[in-house]
Design a protein around this motif. Structure first.
Motif, PDB file in Angstrom:
ATOM      1  N   CYS A  81      22.093 -18.700  24.313  1.00 25.88           N
ATOM      2  CA  CYS A  81      22.292 -17.359  24.673  1.00 25.88           C
ATOM      3  C   CYS A  81      23.726 -17.111  24.097  1.00 25.88           C
ATOM      4  N   ALA A  82      24.772 -17.917  24.288  1.00 26.48           N
ATOM      5  CA  ALA A  82      26.073 -17.547  24.042  1.00 26.48           C
ATOM      6  C   ALA A  82      26.168 -17.456  22.342  1.00 26.48           C
ATOM      7  N   MET A  83      25.308 -18.280  21.703  1.00 25.56           N
ATOM      8  CA  MET A  83      25.251 -17.848  20.165  1.00 25.56           C
ATOM      9  C   MET A  83      24.546 -16.520  19.746  1.00 25.56           C
ATOM     10  N   VAL A 115      25.809 -10.655  18.207  1.00 22.37           N
ATOM     11  CA  VAL A 115      25.959  -8.944  18.985  1.00 22.37           C
ATOM     12  C   VAL A 115      27.283  -8.775  18.463  1.00 22.37           C
ATOM     13  N   LYS A 116      28.380  -9.588  18.655  1.00 20.72           N
ATOM     14  CA  LYS A 116      29.585  -9.173  18.600  1.00 20.72           C
ATOM     15  C   LYS A 116      29.972  -9.210  17.012  1.00 20.72           C
ATOM     16  N   MET A 117      29.272  -9.883  16.249  1.00 21.26           N
ATOM     17  CA  MET A 117      29.623  -9.783  14.830  1.00 21.26           C
ATOM     18  C   MET A 117      28.905  -8.484  14.141  1.00 21.26           C
ATOM     19  N   TYR A 138      36.656 -14.408  21.870  1.00 14.19           N
ATOM     20  CA  TYR A 138      36.923 -14.926  23.174  1.00 14.19           C
ATOM     21  C   TYR A 138      37.020 -13.639  24.128  1.00 14.19           C
ATOM     22  N   ARG A 139      36.655 -13.471  25.197  1.00 11.35           N
ATOM     23  CA  ARG A 139      36.800 -12.432  25.956  1.00 11.35           C
ATOM     24  C   ARG A 139      37.140 -12.685  27.458  1.00 11.35           C
ATOM     25  N   PRO A 140      38.480 -12.814  27.538  1.00 15.06           N
ATOM     26  CA  PRO A 140      39.311 -13.321  28.794  1.00 15.06           C
ATOM     27  C   PRO A 140      38.605 -12.677  30.017  1.00 15.06           C
ATOM     28  N   GLU A 141      38.384 -11.467  29.961  1.00  8.74           N
ATOM     29  CA  GLU A 141      37.970 -10.355  31.215  1.00  8.74           C
ATOM     30  C   GLU A 141      36.583 -11.114  31.538  1.00  8.74           C
ATOM     31  N   ARG A 142      35.838 -11.362  30.581  1.00 10.45           N
ATOM     32  CA  ARG A 142      34.452 -11.894  30.986  1.00 10.45           C
ATOM     33  C   ARG A 142      34.521 -13.304  31.471  1.00 10.45           C
ATOM     34  N   GLU A 143      35.297 -14.363  30.964  1.00 10.16           N
ATOM     35  CA  GLU A 143      35.484 -15.511  31.327  1.00 10.16           C
ATOM     36  C   GLU A 143      35.988 -15.465  32.862  1.00 10.16           C
ATOM     37  N   ALA A 144      37.056 -14.655  33.340  1.00  4.55           N
ATOM     38  CA  ALA A 144      37.677 -14.596  34.396  1.00  4.55           C
ATOM     39  C   ALA A 144      36.573 -14.167  35.515  1.00  4.55           C
ATOM     40  N   GLN A 145      35.685 -13.232  35.018  1.00  2.35           N
ATOM     41  CA  GLN A 145      34.516 -12.992  36.002  1.00  2.35           C
ATOM     42  C   GLN A 145      33.473 -13.968  36.302  1.00  2.35           C
ATOM     43  N   VAL A 146      33.406 -14.802  35.163  1.00  2.00           N
ATOM     44  CA  VAL A 146      32.187 -15.987  35.394  1.00  2.00           C
ATOM     45  C   VAL A 146      32.993 -16.773  36.258  1.00  2.00           C
ATOM     46  N   LEU A 147      33.858 -17.150  35.993  1.00  2.00           N
ATOM     47  CA  LEU A 147      34.785 -18.340  37.128  1.00  2.00           C
ATOM     48  C   LEU A 147      34.740 -17.648  38.380  1.00  2.00           C
ATOM     49  N   ILE A 169      32.157 -25.799  30.403  1.00  5.65           N
ATOM     50  CA  ILE A 169      30.749 -25.363  29.669  1.00  5.65           C
ATOM     51  C   ILE A 169      31.064 -24.069  28.613  1.00  5.65           C
ATOM     52  N   MET A 170      31.912 -23.218  29.375  1.00  9.65           N
ATOM     53  CA  MET A 170      32.285 -21.891  28.593  1.00  9.65           C
ATOM     54  C   MET A 170      33.162 -22.252  27.351  1.00  9.65           C
ATOM     55  N   SER A 171      33.919 -23.296  27.585  1.00 10.00           N
ATOM     56  CA  SER A 171      34.747 -23.592  26.447  1.00 10.00           C
ATOM     57  C   SER A 171      33.902 -24.131  25.362  1.00 10.00           C
ATOM     58  N   CYS A 175      30.675 -23.440  24.879  1.00 11.25           N
ATOM     59  CA  CYS A 175      29.821 -22.095  24.438  1.00 11.25           C
ATOM     60  C   CYS A 175      30.434 -21.316  23.334  1.00 11.25           C
ATOM     61  N   LEU A 176      31.883 -21.109  23.768  1.00  9.96           N
ATOM     62  CA  LEU A 176      32.774 -20.286  23.072  1.00  9.96           C
ATOM     63  C   LEU A 176      32.961 -21.000  21.633  1.00  9.96           C
ATOM     64  N   ALA A 177      33.058 -22.249  21.691  1.00 14.61           N
ATOM     65  CA  ALA A 177      33.289 -22.794  20.274  1.00 14.61           C
ATOM     66  C   ALA A 177      32.140 -22.848  19.516  1.00 14.61           C
ATOM     67  N   LEU A 178      31.046 -22.616  20.165  1.00 12.18           N
ATOM     68  CA  LEU A 178      29.912 -22.612  19.061  1.00 12.18           C
ATOM     69  C   LEU A 178      29.624 -21.199  18.516  1.00 12.18           C
ATOM     70  N   GLU A 179      30.427 -20.023  19.009  1.00  7.07           N
ATOM     71  CA  GLU A 179      30.557 -18.712  18.743  1.00  7.07           C
ATOM     72  C   GLU A 179      31.426 -18.940  17.716  1.00  7.07           C
ATOM     73  N   LYS A 180      32.638 -19.466  18.048  1.00  5.24           N
ATOM     74  CA  LYS A 180      33.951 -19.351  16.822  1.00  5.24           C
ATOM     75  C   LYS A 180      34.798 -20.470  17.442  1.00  5.24           C
TER      76      LYS A 180
HETATM   77  C1  ISJ Z   1      29.205 -15.573  25.902  1.00  2.00           C
HETATM   78  C2  ISJ Z   1      30.304 -14.871  25.538  1.00  2.00           C
HETATM   79  O1  ISJ Z   1      31.421 -15.376  24.840  1.00  2.00           O
HETATM   80  C3  ISJ Z   1      32.516 -16.169  25.180  1.00  2.00           C
HETATM   81  C4  ISJ Z   1      31.682 -17.398  26.119  1.00  2.00           C
HETATM   82  C5  ISJ Z   1      31.822 -16.914  27.548  1.00  2.00           C
HETATM   83  C6  ISJ Z   1      30.709 -17.751  28.251  1.00  2.00           C
HETATM   84  O2  ISJ Z   1      30.564 -18.873  27.970  1.00  2.00           O
HETATM   85  O3  ISJ Z   1      30.502 -17.271  29.613  1.00  2.00           O
HETATM   86  C7  ISJ Z   1      32.226 -15.597  27.995  1.00  2.00           C
HETATM   87  C8  ISJ Z   1      33.185 -15.159  27.244  1.00  2.00           C
HETATM   88  C9  ISJ Z   1      33.372 -15.366  26.152  1.00  2.00           C
HETATM   89  O4  ISJ Z   1      34.669 -15.728  25.935  1.00  2.00           O
HETATM   90  C10 ISJ Z   1      30.487 -13.347  26.251  1.00  2.00           C
HETATM   91  O5  ISJ Z   1      31.249 -12.738  25.606  1.00  2.00           O
HETATM   92  O6  ISJ Z   1      29.797 -13.074  27.255  1.00  2.00           O
END
Ligand code: ISJ
Length: 373
Positions: free
Chosen positions: A40-42, A47-49, A60-69, A92-94, A96-101
């Motif tokens: 899903c993260a990939m 979508v971001k690209m 990297y979206r810190p606002e989204r990561e803060a919401q997840v945590l 897990i998020m770290s 997933c993010l590494a897979l994105e970039k």
């Molecule tokens: C999946 C995303 O990309 C990154 C990975 C996230 C995750 O693993 O939940 C959340 C934010 C981003 O740093 C996203 O933007 O939603």
């Protein structure tokens, strides 16, 4: 005495086997779910690209990561503690993010500093961390695009503000995009050649020596205290020396293969340091944000009143106010202000516009999620 585990009854053996079969079934489900999440993260990365025309996508979206945590901690059923469960999701998020970039993060080095520990706590273990010799070098590494983000210390609970960090913001266009707090435990470390009762020199950063002064006065009053550029530098130095010790953290002990002779020797039981995450992009709202400003005011009567009045007038909670000499001339000052909320909030816009009416200059350093872990 037998070194075998206590022998189990037939019934115990059977119960153990059934529980392990249940764990195997759950692990299979967890494996599948984490893999689905990574896929899903990939797709999110695609979508971001696409949205950014493939050039300069911000992954990297810190606002989204803060919401997840935060959501994980709110929904955590136990028995794991909220912070422990959040740390699992952090990793897990770290991944997933590494897979994105893959991310590269500069920090105040050398390897083994508390700033490196803070970088790994905030971004997780999947980032590549790069040590820099000075705080302004961390800023330069991010400004130059050599690293995606940076981590710098900004305040210690017992020693106060790290002035070099604040001063660097005055002349830099870098944004603050996060914060992380680290409980600072100082340990007395020694190399293999050191006899613990013969320690005559103790190396550490000046701040760390100050934070352990009472312990040192009580336990090692005759040892010479030598300030060096960082705790990790101290740990690196004692590796080869004999009859010397370093005050540094756990990461330095493991990196430089040193023995922890005495642990947690800091004088203040809740000694902690706050670090800032710096980057080039403004962060979107996360619903639990703070904003940092630097404001230069004319040195005239009422200046501070005009600076503070809008916060009261528009009901915005100012959480920090620091004064620093400005770089432009003698006896003129800049004010570093933190307030609760995001700079895109209606009330924040009103406050910033009101300050601009009387200030010489107002710079929004960034809005970012309040530290979660
Ligand atoms: C999946 C995303 O990309 C990154 C990975 C996230 C995750 O693993 O939940 C959340 C934010 C981003 O740093 C996203 O933007 O939603």
């Amino acid at each position: 005495m037998s070194d075998k585990p206590e022998s189990l009854t037939q019934a115990d053996e059977s119960a153990l086997m059934q529980l392990r079969e249940e764990i195997d079934r759950l692990d299979t489900e967890i494996l599948a779910l984490i893999s689905k999440r990574a896929n899903c993260a990939m797709k999110v990365a695609e979508v971001k690209m696409k949205a950014s025309g493939n050039a300069g996508a911000v992954f990297y979206r810190p606002e989204r990561e803060a919401q997840v945590l935060t959501s994980v901690m709110d929904r955590n059923p136990g028995p794991l503690g909220n912070e422990d469960m959040a740390k699992l999701f952090r990793e897990i998020m770290s991944a997933c993010l590494a897979l994105e970039k893959p991310m590269e993060v500069a920090y105040l080095g050398p390897e083994g500093t508390f700033t490196q520990q803070a970088a790994l706590k905030h971004f997780g273990q999947w980032v590549k961390t790069k040590p820099m010799p000075a705080i302004d070098e961390v800023f330069r590494e991010v400004e130059a695009g050599a690293c995606n983000y940076g981590v710098v210390p900004v305040e210690n609970s017992s020693e106060g503000i790290v002035n070099h960090t604040l001063d660097t913001f005055i002349t830099s266009n870098i944004k603050i995009c996060g914060e992380v707090e680290l409980r600072i435990h100082h340990h007395l470390l020694a190399g293999p050649n050191t006899k613990h009762d013969k320690i005559s020199r103790i190396y550490s950063h000046q701040q760390s020596l100050a934070q352990c002064r009472k312990w040192l006065d009580a336990h090692m009053p005759h040892a010479e205290r030598i300030a060096v550029s960082s705790n990790a530098e101290a740990a690196k130095r004692v590796q080869g020396e004999w009859n010397s010790a370093a005050i540094a953290g756990e990461l330095a002990a493991s990196l430089y293969d040193l023995e922890i002779v005495e642990s947690k020797i800091e004088d203040s039981p809740d000694n902690s340091t706050r670090f800032l995450i710096i980057g080039t992009e403004q962060v979107g709202p996360s619903s639990e944000d703070k904003t940092s400003l630097v404001v230069s005011m004319r040195n005239e009567p009422g200046a501070l009143y005009h600076l503070l009045k809008p916060f009261n007038e528009f009901g915005v909670d100012m959480t920090r106010l620091e004064t620093r000499p400005s770089m432009t001339g003698n006896w003129t000052y800049v004010f570093f202000i933190d307030f609760a909320g995001h700079c895109e909030d209606e009330s924040a816009i009103k406050v910033i516009n009101a300050i601009r009416e009387t200030a010489v200059d107002v710079k929004v350093l960034g809005s970012y999620p309040k530290g979660v872990l």
